[in-house]
Design an enzyme around this catalytic site. Sequence first.
Site, PDB file in Angstrom:
ATOM      1  NE  ARG A 109      -4.375  -1.102   0.279  1.00 39.52           N
ATOM      2  CZ  ARG A 109      -4.608  -2.127  -0.549  1.00 39.52           C
ATOM      3  NH1 ARG A 109      -3.714  -2.467  -1.455  1.00 39.52           N
ATOM      4  NH2 ARG A 109      -5.741  -2.798  -0.473  1.00 39.52           N
TER       5      ARG A 109
ATOM      6  CG  HIS B 298      -3.575  -0.136  -6.432  1.00 37.63           C
ATOM      7  ND1 HIS B 298      -3.821   0.458  -5.210  1.00 37.63           N
ATOM      8  CD2 HIS B 298      -3.763  -1.462  -6.215  1.00 37.63           C
ATOM      9  CE1 HIS B 298      -4.140  -0.460  -4.311  1.00 37.63           C
ATOM     10  NE2 HIS B 298      -4.115  -1.646  -4.917  1.00 37.63           N
TER      11      HIS B 298
HETATM   12  P1  NDP Z   1      -1.556 -11.494   4.646  1.00 35.11           P
HETATM   13  O1  NDP Z   1      -2.370 -10.986   5.795  1.00 35.11           O
HETATM   14  O2  NDP Z   1      -1.711 -12.900   4.222  1.00 35.11           O
HETATM   15  O3  NDP Z   1       0.009 -11.265   4.972  1.00 35.11           O
HETATM   16  C1  NDP Z   1       0.489 -10.117   5.597  1.00 35.11           C
HETATM   17  C2  NDP Z   1       1.920 -10.389   6.015  1.00 35.11           C
HETATM   18  O4  NDP Z   1       2.462  -9.184   6.576  1.00 35.11           O
HETATM   19  C3  NDP Z   1       2.028 -11.454   7.109  1.00 35.11           C
HETATM   20  O5  NDP Z   1       3.145 -12.268   6.888  1.00 35.11           O
HETATM   21  C4  NDP Z   1       2.215 -10.634   8.381  1.00 35.11           C
HETATM   22  O6  NDP Z   1       2.920 -11.309   9.411  1.00 35.11           O
HETATM   23  C5  NDP Z   1       3.038  -9.481   7.856  1.00 35.11           C
HETATM   24  N1  NDP Z   1       2.933  -8.315   8.728  1.00 35.11           N
HETATM   25  C6  NDP Z   1       1.853  -7.566   9.030  1.00 35.11           C
HETATM   26  N2  NDP Z   1       2.157  -6.601   9.913  1.00 35.11           N
HETATM   27  C7  NDP Z   1       3.468  -6.747  10.181  1.00 35.11           C
HETATM   28  C8  NDP Z   1       4.386  -6.059  11.027  1.00 35.11           C
HETATM   29  N3  NDP Z   1       4.000  -5.024  11.783  1.00 35.11           N
HETATM   30  N4  NDP Z   1       5.664  -6.509  11.064  1.00 35.11           N
HETATM   31  C9  NDP Z   1       6.062  -7.559  10.322  1.00 35.11           C
HETATM   32  N5  NDP Z   1       5.252  -8.261   9.503  1.00 35.11           N
HETATM   33  C10 NDP Z   1       3.967  -7.849   9.432  1.00 35.11           C
HETATM   34  O7  NDP Z   1      -1.835 -10.483   3.446  1.00 35.11           O
HETATM   35  P2  NDP Z   1      -1.662 -10.748   1.876  1.00 35.11           P
HETATM   36  O8  NDP Z   1      -0.351 -11.388   1.664  1.00 35.11           O
HETATM   37  O9  NDP Z   1      -2.863 -11.405   1.319  1.00 35.11           O
HETATM   38  O10 NDP Z   1      -1.671  -9.235   1.321  1.00 35.11           O
HETATM   39  C11 NDP Z   1      -0.699  -8.300   1.746  1.00 35.11           C
HETATM   40  C12 NDP Z   1      -1.080  -6.903   1.280  1.00 35.11           C
HETATM   41  O11 NDP Z   1      -0.912  -6.780  -0.126  1.00 35.11           O
HETATM   42  C13 NDP Z   1      -2.539  -6.494   1.487  1.00 35.11           C
HETATM   43  O12 NDP Z   1      -2.782  -6.090   2.821  1.00 35.11           O
HETATM   44  C14 NDP Z   1      -2.701  -5.357   0.509  1.00 35.11           C
HETATM   45  O13 NDP Z   1      -2.386  -4.118   1.132  1.00 35.11           O
HETATM   46  C15 NDP Z   1      -1.672  -5.655  -0.567  1.00 35.11           C
HETATM   47  N6  NDP Z   1      -2.287  -5.991  -1.857  1.00 35.11           N
HETATM   48  C16 NDP Z   1      -1.982  -5.200  -2.940  1.00 35.11           C
HETATM   49  C17 NDP Z   1      -2.507  -5.493  -4.168  1.00 35.11           C
HETATM   50  C18 NDP Z   1      -2.131  -4.704  -5.371  1.00 35.11           C
HETATM   51  O14 NDP Z   1      -2.712  -4.896  -6.430  1.00 35.11           O
HETATM   52  N7  NDP Z   1      -1.128  -3.842  -5.285  1.00 35.11           N
HETATM   53  C19 NDP Z   1      -3.435  -6.609  -4.366  1.00 35.11           C
HETATM   54  C20 NDP Z   1      -3.685  -7.364  -3.168  1.00 35.11           C
HETATM   55  C21 NDP Z   1      -3.129  -7.048  -1.966  1.00 35.11           C
HETATM   56  P3  NDP Z   1       2.305 -12.641  10.102  1.00 35.11           P
HETATM   57  O15 NDP Z   1       2.368 -13.708   9.028  1.00 35.11           O
HETATM   58  O16 NDP Z   1       3.203 -12.909  11.211  1.00 35.11           O
HETATM   59  O17 NDP Z   1       0.893 -12.297  10.477  1.00 35.11           O
HETATM   60  C1  OXD Z   2      -6.375  -5.518  -2.814  1.00 33.67           C
HETATM   61  C2  OXD Z   2      -5.953  -4.596  -3.852  1.00 33.67           C
HETATM   62  O1  OXD Z   2      -6.236  -5.186  -1.630  1.00 33.67           O
HETATM   63  O2  OXD Z   2      -6.395  -4.768  -4.992  1.00 33.67           O
HETATM   64  O3  OXD Z   2      -6.886  -6.607  -3.147  1.00 33.67           O
HETATM   65  O4  OXD Z   2      -5.145  -3.716  -3.608  1.00 33.67           O
END
Ligand code: NDP
Ligand code: OXD
Length: 321
Positions: free
Chosen positions: A236, A284
């Site tokens: 993000r 995005h």
């Molecule tokens: P998940 O919830 O599966 O994974 C998030 C990861 O981030 C986890 O490994 C989590 O750790 C880690 N994390 C969160 N907070 C912290 C922190 N403070 N310190 C260290 N590690 C942290 O999410 P997704 O993988 O499904 O998606 C990730 C992000 O990708 C979404 O939130 C979204 O913002 C973005 N996204 C962007 C898209 C785009 O088109 N650009 C499309 C889809 C998503 P833990 O495993 O320990 O919980």
């Molecule tokens: C999502 C995105 O969060 O598209 O799925 O960014």
Amino acid sequence: MNKGALALLVHGGTDNWSPERWKTRFEAVCGGRPVWRIPDRDCNPADVHYAAVWKPAPGELAAFPNLRVIFNLGAGVDALMADKTLPRVPLVRISVDDLTMRMTEYVVLHVLMHHRQELYLRACQREKRWEPRVQWAANAISVGIMGLGTLGSAAAGALRHLGFRVSGWSRSPKNIAGIECFHGEGQIDAFLRQANILVSLLPFTPDTRHILNRGLFAKLNRNSPLGAPVLINAGRGGLQNEADILACLDDGTLGAVSLDVFETEPLPSDSRFWTHPKVILTPHNAADTDADEISKYVAQQIERFEAGQALENVVDSARGY
Ligand code: NDP
Ligand code: OXD
């Protein structure tokens, strides 16, 4: 007995993401359940048990007194977490293979663009210069992935398969074959010290706001054929300090960046990111998911819920993701 209605709160999208398309899709997969596109004067808010939403207006969901589950039509829930009036019912986020694979494509594409010196090669082509540079192997590069969740762990596996050295950083400990895993504040410096290309797939939460800043970039590893480290952010825009990124590109702390997300979207036309020679940007759309897959996933989750089974991918509101 009447099925609880599904309210659709998606405003203003075009083509595949238009509210009309979502309504047709949900009607096709929801087996006779009423689907209301909000606002609709004929919809009785008390009949609504489920809401499928993408960036609803703050307070909009509070209008449904019998809401049981909210489905976010994307993976990131930061926009919803910011709504203090969000009903206290389970919030489910999207996690479907189609989205995961598309994000893996984006990450692999951009790691390869930097690894294979595409910025340099395209400049040579524009200037008609036949000046090949030495090309190193994938195992000369260490890729560090921030966020080892659904998306980060899939991208890590694909990069590993290509021969890159891959590590990851998450909140909780992980054990993923072939990936060096770090976690928590205590291990972030060790993680950064060996990363030549840093990929950010973190969610945007109070803990991760502006985590991608000068202090962090200065800790990245500069001992690779790339020289200065590279940042790729598809998480993000709120994760990144944009003034720091530009200053670090200008003074060589960073060698190049690929950015899919920005603090202000659409990116304003006067942003320096548009024209900076070390920036590759995309609007995005790193994981522009198949909307049919999303509607099927939501319908399956409703079936699970009504059969008394646990919902999947429920957001932990205390953690914010
Ligand atoms: P998940 O919830 O599966 O994974 C998030 C990861 O981030 C986890 O490994 C989590 O750790 C880690 N994390 C969160 N907070 C912290 C922190 N403070 N310190 C260290 N590690 C942290 O999410 P997704 O993988 O499904 O998606 C990730 C992000 O990708 C979404 O939130 C979204 O913002 C973005 N996204 C962007 C898209 C785009 O088109 N650009 C499309 C889809 C998503 P833990 O495993 O320990 O919980
Ligand atoms: C999502 C995105 O969060 O598209 O799925 O960014």
